[in-house]
Design a protein around this motif. Structure first.
Motif, PDB file in Angstrom:
ATOM      1  N   ASP A 304       0.845  -1.207   0.000  1.00  0.00           N
ATOM      2  CA  ASP A 304       0.000   0.000   0.000  1.00  0.00           C
ATOM      3  C   ASP A 304       0.881   1.257   0.000  1.00  0.00           C
ATOM      4  OD1 ASP A 304       0.885   0.344   2.602  1.00  0.00           O
ATOM      5  OD2 ASP A 304      -0.955  -0.428   3.510  1.00  0.00           O
ATOM      6  N   GLU A 305       0.218   2.407  -0.053  1.00  0.00           N
ATOM      7  CA  GLU A 305       0.956   3.662  -0.222  1.00  0.00           C
ATOM      8  C   GLU A 305       1.902   3.942   0.953  1.00  0.00           C
ATOM      9  OE1 GLU A 305      -0.286   8.247  -0.790  1.00  0.00           O
ATOM     10  OE2 GLU A 305      -1.779   6.771  -1.427  1.00  0.00           O
ATOM     11  N   GLU A 309       6.002   4.087   0.674  1.00  0.00           N
ATOM     12  CA  GLU A 309       6.762   5.274   1.083  1.00  0.00           C
ATOM     13  C   GLU A 309       7.897   4.865   2.043  1.00  0.00           C
ATOM     14  OE1 GLU A 309       5.990   8.751   4.024  1.00  0.00           O
ATOM     15  OE2 GLU A 309       4.232   8.507   2.711  1.00  0.00           O
ATOM     16  N   ARG A 310       7.585   3.999   2.991  1.00  0.00           N
ATOM     17  CA  ARG A 310       8.611   3.537   3.943  1.00  0.00           C
ATOM     18  C   ARG A 310       9.692   2.705   3.247  1.00  0.00           C
ATOM     19  NH1 ARG A 310       8.066   4.994   9.645  1.00  0.00           N
ATOM     20  NH2 ARG A 310       6.163   6.204   9.576  1.00  0.00           N
TER      21      ARG A 310
END
Ligand code: NAD
Ligand code: LMR
Length: 330
Positions: A304-305, A309-310
């Motif tokens: 997921d988003e 990002e992480r």
């Protein structure tokens, strides 16, 4: 009939992790209670006397599985015909430092040892780098060994198992479920505060642990920073970096790699094959399963988003570290 001994090279044998690690290897906890081992211990010239003391204690345990041991300050001797190599010997960080601050000092160790492994270790040698920053040190050793074309690059690993175990403990405490019931955890990326301990797929007896906890704020503001900064918290409390838990994680990593994870996910820092968009060759924490001495990266997970990002954040740090050692590998 008893099995042929396996040669296990351990660097930093006189250090604090070495002291927690060697006795457990010799007692069969890493490779099995029926597997004899020969320990090939490497440390610096000035540490040879201390290594001698550790060997006296190993002798005094009368381990039935300890089929031999040598101590040396020469990597070419230490890695000769090694089937497993645990690269622990390196400077640890002190309070206020990040692990990547060690790169300049420790990186050279892994060019020398990568060359010795590339020339002298068994072609199937399984190499686990513990010395920090362990992902990039494993990358340096792998790239240096590649020049000799004898070993499998995929067998150069960095250790994220300590982060995996730390995350399991935190999740067990928060969810009230036993550690032994927790499955499908992964810690993506770098062994540094940017690591991403991903609890989204974790189950306990079929229940989603994320749903049981039902607290995204806890994930973001407590769980991720606690796991990511645990090494620093231990240095702060002990005045020394983690040792017994690090040795335990190294045993877990190699044991699962050699003896199999029975279908369960384990986090391993392995050279990316391009999975999940991580550039090939970067040593990155992935969810892996292991069988018959081989590992596979778990495929097909939805990212997921928040996770992407992480994962990109920790990747970017690894790309920076890789760029920082380019000259060393030229
Ligand atoms: P330590 O200082 O107690 O021991 C390090 C040992 O390595 C010493 O005996 C030293 O003489 C030896 N050494 C140094 N350079 C060497 C070389 N070129 N060849 C062979 N031996 C060499 O340190 P420690 O607490 O055992 O930690 C060792 C490393 O492991 C550190 O870099 C630490 O940050 C790292 N570490 C990693 C993790 C992880 O999860 N990846 C966890 C804990 C510690
Ligand atoms: C750890 O995570 O405990 C080790 O990497 C040591 C450190 O420097 O934090």
């Amino acid at each position: 009939m008893s099995k042929a001994p396996v040669r296990v090279a351990v660097t930093g044998a006189a250090g604090q992790i070495g002291y927690s690690l060697l006795f457990r290897i010799a007692s069969g906890e890493m490779l099995g209670k029926d597997q004899p081992v020969i320990l090939q211990l490497l440390d610096l010239p000035q540490a040879q006397k201390a290594v001698g003391g550790v060997m006296m204690e190993l002798d005094d345990c009368a381990f039935p599985l300890l089929a031999g041991m040598i101590a040396t300050d020469d990597p070419n001797v230490a890695f000769k015909d090694a089937d497993v190599a645990l690269l622990v010997g390196a400077r640890p960080r002190g309070p206020g430092m990040e692990r990547k601050d060690l790169l300049t000092e420790n990186a050279k160790i892994f060019t020398v040892q990568g060359a010795a492994i590339g020339q002298h270790a068994s072609p199937d040698c399984k190499i686990l780098v513990v010395g920090n920053p362990c992902n990039t040190n494993a990358y340096i050793a792998m790239k240096t060994a590649e020049k000799y074309g004898r070993l499998k690059s995929r067998n150069f690993h960095g250790m994220l198992r300590l982060d995996h175990n730390r995350a399991l403990s935190q999740l067990a405490a928060k969810s009230g479920r036993p550690v032994s019931s927790l499955k499908n955890l992964v810690v993506w990326g770098n062994h540094s505060p940017t690591m991403y301990a991903d609890y989204r797929k974790v189950t306990s007896n079929g229940d989603s642990v994320k749903d049981l906890i039902n607290d995204e704020t806890w994930n973001r503001d407590t769980f991720l920073p606690t796991v990511g900064k645990r090494g620093a918290a231990i240095i702060e409390a002990r005045g020394l970096s983690s040792a017994a838990s690090a040795a335990n994680a190294a045993i877990d990593h190699i044991r699962d790699w050699v003896l199999g994870s029975n279908g369960e996910w384990v986090t391993m820092g392995v050279p990316s094959d391009g999975s999940y968009g991580i550039p090939e060759g970067i040593i990155y924490g992935f969810p892996c399963t292991t069988e018959n001495g081989e590992y596979k990266i778990v495929q097909g997970l939805e990212i997921d988003e928040f996770s992407r990002e992480r994962m990109t954040h920790t990747l970017n740090e690894l790309l920076e570290e890789r760029d920082g050692v380019k000259d060393l590998l030229a």
